[in-house]
Design a protein around this motif. Structure first.
Motif, PDB file in Angstrom:
ATOM      1  N   VAL A 104      -9.120  14.173  78.954  1.00 14.54           N
ATOM      2  CA  VAL A 104     -10.128  14.302  77.895  1.00 14.54           C
ATOM      3  C   VAL A 104     -10.458  15.774  77.663  1.00 14.54           C
ATOM      4  CG1 VAL A 104     -12.569  13.880  77.337  1.00 14.54           C
ATOM      5  CG2 VAL A 104     -11.122  11.999  78.103  1.00 14.54           C
ATOM      6  N   ALA A 105     -10.591  16.531  78.740  1.00 17.24           N
ATOM      7  CA  ALA A 105     -10.928  17.956  78.611  1.00 17.24           C
ATOM      8  C   ALA A 105      -9.824  18.734  77.903  1.00 17.24           C
ATOM      9  CB  ALA A 105     -11.198  18.559  79.986  1.00 17.24           C
ATOM     10  N   VAL A 106      -8.563  18.513  78.281  1.00 16.58           N
ATOM     11  CA  VAL A 106      -7.489  19.275  77.647  1.00 16.58           C
ATOM     12  C   VAL A 106      -7.243  18.801  76.219  1.00 16.58           C
ATOM     13  CG1 VAL A 106      -6.427  20.019  79.803  1.00 16.58           C
ATOM     14  CG2 VAL A 106      -5.622  17.912  78.712  1.00 16.58           C
ATOM     15  N   GLU A 107      -7.460  17.517  75.949  1.00 19.78           N
ATOM     16  CA  GLU A 107      -7.349  17.049  74.564  1.00 19.78           C
ATOM     17  C   GLU A 107      -8.468  17.626  73.710  1.00 19.78           C
ATOM     18  OE1 GLU A 107      -7.044  12.777  74.729  1.00 19.78           O
ATOM     19  OE2 GLU A 107      -4.885  12.866  75.144  1.00 19.78           O
ATOM     20  N   ALA A 108      -9.670  17.729  74.276  1.00 21.50           N
ATOM     21  CA  ALA A 108     -10.777  18.354  73.545  1.00 21.50           C
ATOM     22  C   ALA A 108     -10.457  19.814  73.257  1.00 21.50           C
ATOM     23  CB  ALA A 108     -12.072  18.243  74.346  1.00 21.50           C
ATOM     24  N   ALA A 109      -9.872  20.493  74.220  1.00 19.36           N
ATOM     25  CA  ALA A 109      -9.490  21.894  74.026  1.00 19.36           C
ATOM     26  C   ALA A 109      -8.391  22.020  72.974  1.00 19.36           C
ATOM     27  CB  ALA A 109      -9.020  22.496  75.349  1.00 19.36           C
ATOM     28  N   ALA A 110      -7.514  21.042  72.906  1.00 14.08           N
ATOM     29  CA  ALA A 110      -6.397  21.089  71.952  1.00 14.08           C
ATOM     30  C   ALA A 110      -6.830  20.790  70.526  1.00 14.08           C
ATOM     31  CB  ALA A 110      -5.310  20.100  72.368  1.00 14.08           C
ATOM     32  N   ARG A 111      -7.963  20.158  70.355  1.00  8.99           N
ATOM     33  CA  ARG A 111      -8.391  19.730  69.013  1.00  8.99           C
ATOM     34  C   ARG A 111      -9.333  20.715  68.343  1.00  8.99           C
ATOM     35  NH1 ARG A 111      -8.894  13.734  70.916  1.00  8.99           N
ATOM     36  NH2 ARG A 111      -6.735  13.097  70.575  1.00  8.99           N
ATOM     37  N   THR A 112      -9.116  21.974  68.556  1.00  9.04           N
ATOM     38  CA  THR A 112      -9.977  22.978  67.928  1.00  9.04           C
ATOM     39  C   THR A 112      -9.504  23.341  66.528  1.00  9.04           C
ATOM     40  OG1 THR A 112      -8.754  24.783  68.959  1.00  9.04           O
ATOM     41  CG2 THR A 112     -10.688  23.943  70.134  1.00  9.04           C
ATOM     42  N   HIS A 113      -8.356  22.833  66.143  1.00  7.50           N
ATOM     43  CA  HIS A 113      -7.792  23.113  64.819  1.00  7.50           C
ATOM     44  C   HIS A 113      -7.666  21.811  64.041  1.00  7.50           C
ATOM     45  CE1 HIS A 113      -6.690  27.096  66.230  1.00  7.50           C
ATOM     46  NE2 HIS A 113      -6.205  26.521  67.308  1.00  7.50           N
ATOM     47  N   GLN A 114      -7.586  21.933  62.734  1.00  9.70           N
ATOM     48  CA  GLN A 114      -7.323  20.775  61.885  1.00  9.70           C
ATOM     49  C   GLN A 114      -5.880  20.339  62.105  1.00  9.70           C
ATOM     50  OE1 GLN A 114      -9.431  19.245  59.651  1.00  9.70           O
ATOM     51  NE2 GLN A 114     -11.129  20.588  60.203  1.00  9.70           N
ATOM     52  N   GLY A 115      -5.643  19.049  62.176  1.00 13.87           N
ATOM     53  CA  GLY A 115      -4.279  18.541  62.300  1.00 13.87           C
ATOM     54  C   GLY A 115      -3.711  18.669  63.700  1.00 13.87           C
ATOM     55  N   GLU A 116      -2.400  18.778  63.759  1.00 15.63           N
ATOM     56  CA  GLU A 116      -1.679  18.844  65.026  1.00 15.63           C
ATOM     57  C   GLU A 116      -1.959  20.160  65.752  1.00 15.63           C
ATOM     58  OE1 GLU A 116       0.531  16.498  66.409  1.00 15.63           O
ATOM     59  OE2 GLU A 116      -0.374  15.229  64.879  1.00 15.63           O
ATOM     60  N   PRO A 117      -1.959  20.118  67.100  1.00 13.86           N
ATOM     61  CA  PRO A 117      -2.114  21.379  67.835  1.00 13.86           C
ATOM     62  C   PRO A 117      -0.895  22.272  67.638  1.00 13.86           C
ATOM     63  CG  PRO A 117      -1.863  19.518  69.355  1.00 13.86           C
ATOM     64  CD  PRO A 117      -1.875  18.968  67.969  1.00 13.86           C
ATOM     65  N   ARG A 118      -1.099  23.558  67.753  1.00 12.60           N
ATOM     66  CA  ARG A 118       0.004  24.509  67.653  1.00 12.60           C
ATOM     67  C   ARG A 118       1.016  24.212  68.758  1.00 12.60           C
ATOM     68  NH1 ARG A 118      -2.175  29.844  65.354  1.00 12.60           N
ATOM     69  NH2 ARG A 118      -4.190  29.225  64.541  1.00 12.60           N
ATOM     70  N   PRO A 119       2.299  24.558  68.548  1.00  8.77           N
ATOM     71  CA  PRO A 119       3.323  24.257  69.556  1.00  8.77           C
ATOM     72  C   PRO A 119       3.012  24.760  70.973  1.00  8.77           C
ATOM     73  CG  PRO A 119       4.375  24.841  67.497  1.00  8.77           C
ATOM     74  CD  PRO A 119       2.900  25.084  67.313  1.00  8.77           C
TER      75      PRO A 119
END
Length: 135
Positions: A104-119
């Protein structure tokens, strides 16, 4: 089942969890690393159960410093596997709680941008998940 953790076990869990958020922020260095760190930290601070209690304690003994992302990963990824191994042996339900908390923590960190996370962020998420599942 009663879970008995040594001081070193707690350091390993904290290194794994807080280090995962640090890795996610480092992977998003070209984007919004402070936002990634904030969102991931809030998720970890919201943890419950034994995992929540361990992560809420002052992280004395945790060293997340490194000269590069590679050095940080060399500490954090093995700590993730070690924490999962320890928890799986002593209390599988708490192992599930720890894994879910970190994910949950790393997914929350990954969702700081609109859409898909950067590669780079997506790849770091994959590495963290693989380390959790390696136990």
């Amino acid at each position: 089942m009663s879970l008995t953790l040594t001081a070193q076990d707690k350091i390993t869990m904290r290194t794994a969890a807080w280090g995962s958020v640090s890795l996610m922020a480092a992977a998003d260095a070209a984007g919004k690393p402070h936002r990634a760190a904030t969102h991931g930290s809030i998720a970890l601070a919201s943890a419950t159960g034994l995992t929540g209690h361990v992560l809420a304690e002052w992280p004395k003994g945790v060293n997340l410093r490194g000269k590069s992302v590679a050095e940080l990963a060399d500490v954090v990824l093995p700590a993730l596997t070690a924490a999962m191994s320890l928890l799986n042996k002593q209390d599988p339900a708490e192992a599930v709680n720890f894994r879910r908390t970190v994910v949950v923590a790393v997914e929350a960190a990954a969702r700081t941008h609109q859409g898909e996370p950067r590669p780079p962020v997506a790849e770091m998420l994959r590495k963290i998940t693989a380390a959790l599942d390696a136990a």
